[in-house]
Design a protein around this motif. Sequence first.
Motif, short mmCIF file in Angstrom:
data_model
loop_
_atom_site.label_atom_id
_atom_site.label_comp_id
_atom_site.label_asym_id
_atom_site.label_seq_id
_atom_site.Cartn_x
_atom_site.Cartn_y
_atom_site.Cartn_z
N GLU A 6 30.21 72.06 101.29
CA GLU A 6 31.02 71.13 101.76
C GLU A 6 30.99 70.09 100.68
N LEU A 7 29.92 69.44 99.99
CA LEU A 7 29.92 68.64 99.01
C LEU A 7 30.74 69.11 97.71
N VAL A 8 30.55 70.42 97.50
CA VAL A 8 31.04 70.93 96.05
C VAL A 8 32.65 71.13 96.40
N GLU A 9 33.07 71.38 97.46
CA GLU A 9 34.26 71.63 98.03
C GLU A 9 35.00 70.17 97.93
N THR A 10 34.52 69.42 98.28
CA THR A 10 34.96 67.95 98.32
C THR A 10 35.18 67.43 96.90
N ARG A 11 34.26 67.78 95.99
CA ARG A 11 34.14 67.11 94.51
C ARG A 11 35.40 68.15 93.89
N VAL A 12 35.55 69.27 94.22
CA VAL A 12 36.55 70.12 93.35
C VAL A 12 38.05 69.83 94.04
N GLN A 13 37.95 69.63 95.42
CA GLN A 13 39.41 69.46 96.02
C GLN A 13 39.89 68.07 96.17
N GLY A 84 19.76 54.44 92.25
CA GLY A 84 20.15 55.96 91.96
C GLY A 84 21.20 56.18 90.87
N THR A 85 21.39 57.22 90.53
CA THR A 85 22.38 57.27 89.36
C THR A 85 23.66 57.76 90.01
N PRO A 86 24.95 57.82 89.27
CA PRO A 86 26.37 58.19 89.95
C PRO A 86 26.14 59.25 90.95
N ASP A 87 25.57 60.55 90.17
CA ASP A 87 25.60 61.65 90.74
C ASP A 87 25.03 61.96 92.38
N VAL A 88 24.07 61.10 92.16
CA VAL A 88 23.00 60.99 93.47
C VAL A 88 23.80 60.21 94.73
N LEU A 89 24.19 58.79 94.10
CA LEU A 89 25.09 57.84 95.05
C LEU A 89 25.88 58.53 95.70
N GLU A 90 26.59 58.94 94.71
CA GLU A 90 28.23 59.45 95.08
C GLU A 90 27.86 60.67 96.10
#
Length: 289
Positions: A6-13, A84-90
Amino acid sequence: MPDIRELVETRVQRPQAIAEAAGRRVRPASLLGAHGRLMMIAADHPARGALRAGARPLAMADRADLLDRLCSALARPGVNGILGTPDVLEDLLLLGALDGKVVVGSMNRGGLAGTVFEIDDRFTAYDAAALATAGFEGGKMLLRIDPEDAATAPTMESAARAVSGLADRGLMAMVEPFISHRVDGHVRNELSAEAMTRAMTVAAGLGTTSAYTWLKVPIVDDMERAMAATTLPALILGGEVSLDQDATFASWAKALALPTVQGLVIGRSLLYPPDDDVAGAVDAAVGLL
């Protein structure tokens, strides 16, 4: 366990969902929790290539597992912050785990662990403008001062600019200073009262004002003497995972009795405790406050 698909789908779409989640986030009323201290969980290690926790060399490499541990820790009573860094916090923003938490973004992660350029700690993650746009409460920077490495000077200059930029926006500047040396090709931090005193006094003088500067410091012998060197608020960092958790907690408790120490910023020690009981380790640390 967080749904990675779901996280990856959100990042893609819908990559804009990250900014939308940041805009919806409920901000904390204060940097301090109900216990009057700042209790933060640290998770900025992976971006520097530092994935080890205790005896597990790649413990922090499993992002789903890391996020699960972070969500568990952030849900415990008394935990009121995250570093945290951007990737983790996001990822945590998309999971809705940051409401009411003090969020501090890690800024310089360019000094990758084990590299020849480790002391040249470039600002490769957040900057002050991005932290303000995201609505976060501050930024953190690592400052390792190696008397024999000329790369220390530009790192100090960059840190000073970051402190000033954060202060201009009324945001916390969390500085983590060390005196460091290369030993057999590896950077090692000098954990003595004398070294910490020198490092803290240098860090306290960075930037155009110290009004928003906090220090992030390790436990050293004769902690009272080291902390007498500054009036800036300080947070105790956790460091490496220890098999003797009772001794670690005792050292944190002793440091918390000092007037400048305002809380804890703990990462691997609580996220990957020897018994793997994240909730139990976090609750024990909160109990020290």
